[in-house]
Design an enzyme around this catalytic site. Sequence first.
Site, PDB file in Angstrom:
ATOM      1  CG  HIS A   1       3.873  -2.436   8.049  1.00 41.39           C
ATOM      2  ND1 HIS A   1       4.679  -2.233   7.870  1.00 41.39           N
ATOM      3  CD2 HIS A   1       3.049  -2.924   8.551  1.00 41.39           C
ATOM      4  CE1 HIS A   1       5.235  -2.981   8.887  1.00 41.39           C
ATOM      5  NE2 HIS A   1       4.291  -3.307   9.309  1.00 41.39           N
TER       6      HIS A   1
ATOM      7  CD  GLU B   1       2.414  -0.812  11.848  1.00 42.04           C
ATOM      8  OE1 GLU B   1       3.533  -1.137  11.909  1.00 42.04           O
ATOM      9  OE2 GLU B   1       2.132  -0.189  10.835  1.00 42.04           O
TER      10      GLU B   1
END
Length: 103
Positions: free
Chosen positions: A10, A80
Site C-alpha cells: 500500500h 491505487e
Amino acid sequence: LGVNYVIVGHSERRDIFGETDGLLGAKIAKGIDLGMTVVACCGEHKEDREAGTTMDVLVPQLEAIVDNTKDFSKLVIAYEPVWAIGTGLTATPQQAQDTHAEI
C-alpha cells in the site's frame, strides 16, 4: 485468527515506511506460503501521471509481484492511483480502465 487475506504494498507503507519492491516481493511470497490471498497494491504519484510515466513506475512494482507469486489464484492486484488518495483529485473511469488494460 482465521485471517485469509493480507494487503501488501500500500502506498502509505511505501512512502512513509520506505518499503521497497524487494520487501513487497518477500511479503507476497510469505503470505502465499502461509495460504493467504495476497492483495498486492501498485500505483503512481501525480508527478508520474502528469509526466506520462505511469507504466515506468508500475512495471517494477508488477515485476516484484509476479516474480514472487507461486499461485496466482492467491493473488489480487489492486491499482491505487496514489495521486487520488486524500488529494481531492479522482481518477476518471477511463484513466482507471486504461491503466488496468496496461497492467
